[in-house]
Design a protein around this motif. Sequence first.
Motif, mmCIF file in Angstrom:
data_model
loop_
_atom_site.group_PDB
_atom_site.id
_atom_site.type_symbol
_atom_site.label_atom_id
_atom_site.label_comp_id
_atom_site.label_asym_id
_atom_site.label_seq_id
_atom_site.Cartn_x
_atom_site.Cartn_y
_atom_site.Cartn_z
ATOM 1 N N ARG A 51 34.147 28.769 34.280
ATOM 2 C CA ARG A 51 34.517 30.124 34.722
ATOM 3 C C ARG A 51 33.778 31.177 33.913
ATOM 4 O O ARG A 51 33.349 32.195 34.448
ATOM 5 C CB ARG A 51 36.025 30.314 34.658
ATOM 6 N N ARG A 64 42.742 37.719 31.441
ATOM 7 C CA ARG A 64 42.235 37.395 32.778
ATOM 8 C C ARG A 64 41.949 35.904 32.903
ATOM 9 O O ARG A 64 42.231 35.292 33.932
ATOM 10 C CB ARG A 64 40.965 38.213 33.077
ATOM 11 N N GLU A 67 45.131 34.212 33.473
ATOM 12 C CA GLU A 67 45.593 34.469 34.838
ATOM 13 C C GLU A 67 44.868 33.590 35.859
ATOM 14 O O GLU A 67 45.509 32.955 36.701
ATOM 15 C CB GLU A 67 45.366 35.952 35.168
ATOM 16 N N ILE A 68 43.555 33.521 35.807
ATOM 17 C CA ILE A 68 42.818 32.789 36.844
ATOM 18 C C ILE A 68 42.863 31.283 36.654
ATOM 19 O O ILE A 68 42.571 30.535 37.590
ATOM 20 C CB ILE A 68 41.357 33.282 36.980
ATOM 21 N N THR A 69 43.258 30.829 35.472
ATOM 22 C CA THR A 69 43.430 29.388 35.268
ATOM 23 C C THR A 69 44.902 28.983 35.373
ATOM 24 O O THR A 69 45.234 27.826 35.152
ATOM 25 C CB THR A 69 42.873 28.944 33.898
ATOM 26 N N HIS A 70 45.754 29.939 35.700
ATOM 27 C CA HIS A 70 47.188 29.692 35.829
ATOM 28 C C HIS A 70 47.762 29.077 34.545
ATOM 29 O O HIS A 70 48.542 28.131 34.585
ATOM 30 C CB HIS A 70 47.500 28.802 37.041
ATOM 31 N N ASP A 152 48.549 31.964 46.635
ATOM 32 C CA ASP A 152 47.547 32.578 45.755
ATOM 33 C C ASP A 152 46.357 33.040 46.581
ATOM 34 O O ASP A 152 45.269 32.473 46.495
ATOM 35 C CB ASP A 152 47.108 31.564 44.691
ATOM 36 N N GLU A 154 44.208 35.302 46.359
ATOM 37 C CA GLU A 154 42.972 35.629 45.641
ATOM 38 C C GLU A 154 42.113 34.400 45.376
ATOM 39 O O GLU A 154 40.934 34.520 45.094
ATOM 40 C CB GLU A 154 43.282 36.331 44.317
ATOM 41 N N ALA A 155 42.697 33.218 45.443
ATOM 42 C CA ALA A 155 41.947 31.986 45.183
ATOM 43 C C ALA A 155 41.212 31.474 46.421
ATOM 44 O O ALA A 155 40.436 30.530 46.320
ATOM 45 C CB ALA A 155 42.891 30.898 44.664
ATOM 46 N N GLY A 160 38.522 37.839 45.793
ATOM 47 C CA GLY A 160 38.457 38.020 44.343
ATOM 48 C C GLY A 160 37.045 38.134 43.815
ATOM 49 O O GLY A 160 36.077 38.273 44.549
ATOM 50 N N GLU A 164 36.043 33.861 39.778
ATOM 51 C CA GLU A 164 37.283 33.188 40.152
ATOM 52 C C GLU A 164 37.041 32.026 41.096
ATOM 53 O O GLU A 164 37.896 31.169 41.247
ATOM 54 C CB GLU A 164 38.240 34.176 40.797
#
Length: 166
Positions: A51, A64, A67-70, A152, A154-155, A160, A164
């Motif tokens: 990422r 961030r 957030e994007i890796t949960h 989700d 945005e995924a 996004g 991401e």
Amino acid sequence: MSDEQIDWLSPEELRVFRAFNRSWEAVSARLDADMERETGLPRTYFDILWRLRRAPDRSLRMSRLAEITHSKASRITHAVGRLEAAGLVLRVVPEGDRRGWLAVLTDEGLRQAEKAAPVYARSVRDHVLAPLTTEARGQLTAIGETLLARLDPEALPGAGDKEERS
């Protein structure tokens, strides 16, 4: 609450969920084992490096990244700390903005991510794609995108920021 009052899953609902959940757990275990054995990197660490590789300036705010890796912030802090100790990532305070830390991929981190990427791709092909027919791949894609749209959005592909999508 008695058993009669509990809204249990029907046998079909339970079969669907167990098939999905248990297959994902088995796939995850195989991906993890392949990455550890062949690269020495846990798959979650590879995910962080990848990422960062895709992010502008090879950097993301720690919040961030969590957030994007949960992931929880404490888990990302620990992982990035281990990656930093290995010389793969740096943590820096952004110039003129002291609200949070940035994780920045080093040149060595970039080399390690790019070295590990073919191992990850081969593992995904072996454990997820190869056993599926073209039709089953389409069905799996549709199922995954349906769940993402609800859980989700945005995924989803095309949603996004560039960093991401992976």
